[in-house]
Write a protein that holds these residues in place. Structure first.
Motif, mmCIF file in Angstrom:
data_model
loop_
_atom_site.group_PDB
_atom_site.id
_atom_site.type_symbol
_atom_site.label_atom_id
_atom_site.label_comp_id
_atom_site.label_asym_id
_atom_site.label_seq_id
_atom_site.Cartn_x
_atom_site.Cartn_y
_atom_site.Cartn_z
ATOM 1 N N THR A 30 0.828 -1.209 0.000
ATOM 2 C CA THR A 30 0.000 0.000 0.000
ATOM 3 C C THR A 30 0.860 1.256 0.000
ATOM 4 O OG1 THR A 30 -1.701 -1.204 1.211
ATOM 5 C CG2 THR A 30 -1.862 1.198 1.200
ATOM 6 N N GLN A 31 1.919 1.262 0.804
ATOM 7 C CA GLN A 31 2.812 2.413 0.837
ATOM 8 C C GLN A 31 3.495 2.613 -0.512
ATOM 9 O OE1 GLN A 31 5.237 1.164 4.111
ATOM 10 N NE2 GLN A 31 4.069 2.352 5.615
ATOM 11 N N GLN A 32 3.926 1.518 -1.142
ATOM 12 C CA GLN A 32 4.560 1.630 -2.456
ATOM 13 C C GLN A 32 3.584 2.161 -3.488
ATOM 14 O OE1 GLN A 32 7.894 0.991 -3.226
ATOM 15 N NE2 GLN A 32 7.314 2.012 -5.138
ATOM 16 N N TYR A 33 2.332 1.688 -3.414
ATOM 17 C CA TYR A 33 1.310 2.164 -4.347
ATOM 18 C C TYR A 33 1.074 3.672 -4.168
ATOM 19 C CZ TYR A 33 -3.301 3.059 -6.305
ATOM 20 O OH TYR A 33 -4.349 3.608 -6.996
ATOM 21 N N LEU A 34 0.981 4.113 -2.919
ATOM 22 C CA LEU A 34 0.763 5.545 -2.670
ATOM 23 C C LEU A 34 1.944 6.375 -3.156
ATOM 24 C CD1 LEU A 34 -0.900 5.379 0.856
ATOM 25 C CD2 LEU A 34 -1.988 5.888 -1.328
ATOM 26 N N LEU A 35 3.158 5.883 -2.963
ATOM 27 C CA LEU A 35 4.347 6.589 -3.445
ATOM 28 C C LEU A 35 4.344 6.658 -4.973
ATOM 29 C CD1 LEU A 35 7.056 7.933 -2.761
ATOM 30 C CD2 LEU A 35 8.081 5.650 -2.853
ATOM 31 N N ASP A 36 4.016 5.549 -5.635
ATOM 32 C CA ASP A 36 3.966 5.533 -7.100
ATOM 33 C C ASP A 36 2.875 6.459 -7.630
ATOM 34 O OD1 ASP A 36 6.020 3.698 -7.129
ATOM 35 O OD2 ASP A 36 4.704 1.950 -7.415
ATOM 36 N N THR A 37 1.738 6.497 -6.934
ATOM 37 C CA THR A 37 0.656 7.393 -7.336
ATOM 38 C C THR A 37 1.075 8.854 -7.207
ATOM 39 O OG1 THR A 37 -0.958 5.760 -6.607
ATOM 40 C CG2 THR A 37 -1.755 7.998 -6.892
ATOM 41 N N HIS A 38 1.749 9.182 -6.111
ATOM 42 C CA HIS A 38 2.228 10.555 -5.889
ATOM 43 C C HIS A 38 3.222 10.957 -6.979
ATOM 44 C CE1 HIS A 38 3.557 14.140 -3.816
ATOM 45 N NE2 HIS A 38 4.808 13.688 -3.847
ATOM 46 N N PRO A 84 -3.146 -2.257 -6.165
ATOM 47 C CA PRO A 84 -2.689 -3.628 -5.939
ATOM 48 C C PRO A 84 -3.864 -4.602 -5.879
ATOM 49 C CG PRO A 84 -1.775 -2.137 -4.283
ATOM 50 C CD PRO A 84 -2.757 -1.360 -5.087
ATOM 51 N N GLY A 85 -3.733 -5.712 -6.596
ATOM 52 C CA GLY A 85 -4.772 -6.726 -6.595
ATOM 53 C C GLY A 85 -5.882 -6.494 -7.594
ATOM 54 N N GLU A 86 -5.828 -5.399 -8.332
ATOM 55 C CA GLU A 86 -6.912 -5.070 -9.255
ATOM 56 C C GLU A 86 -7.013 -6.069 -10.406
ATOM 57 O OE1 GLU A 86 -8.057 -1.367 -12.155
ATOM 58 O OE2 GLU A 86 -7.095 -0.952 -10.245
#
Length: 73
Positions: free
Chosen positions: A4-12, A25-27
C-alpha cells in the motif's frame, strides 16, 4: 515498505510527472490467474496432453471413495 505504501508513493510520483496512475494492488489478480490457466492449457495441448480435467482426475485417483477398489465401479 508495504504494498500500500509503495502504491501511494507511485501514485504521488505519477501525479507529479503528469503520468497516469498505476493500477491498485490486486486489481488485475483474477485476470492474471485466468491468463496463467489459459497458458498452461495451451502448453498442455501443444505437448499432446489433455488440456482439461487433469487436476480433477488426479485428485479423484488420490482421494477415491473409501471401500472401492481402483479397477471396480
Amino acid at each position: 515498505m508495504s504494498i500500500t505504501q509503495q502504491y501511494l508513493l507511485d501514485t504521488h510520483r505519477a501525479r507529479q510527472h503528469g503520468d497516469p496512475t498505476p493500477p491498485a494492488p490486486g486489481e488485475h489478480d483474477w485476470q492474471a490467474m485466468r491468463e496463467l490457466r489459459d497458458h498452461r492449457r495451451f502448453r498442455a495441448a501443444l505437448t499432446g496432453r489433455p488440456a482439461r480435467g487433469r487436476t480433477r482426475a488426479a485428485l479423484a485417483r488420490l482421494f477415491g471413495r473409501p471401500g472401492r477398489s481402483a479397477g471396480k465401479p
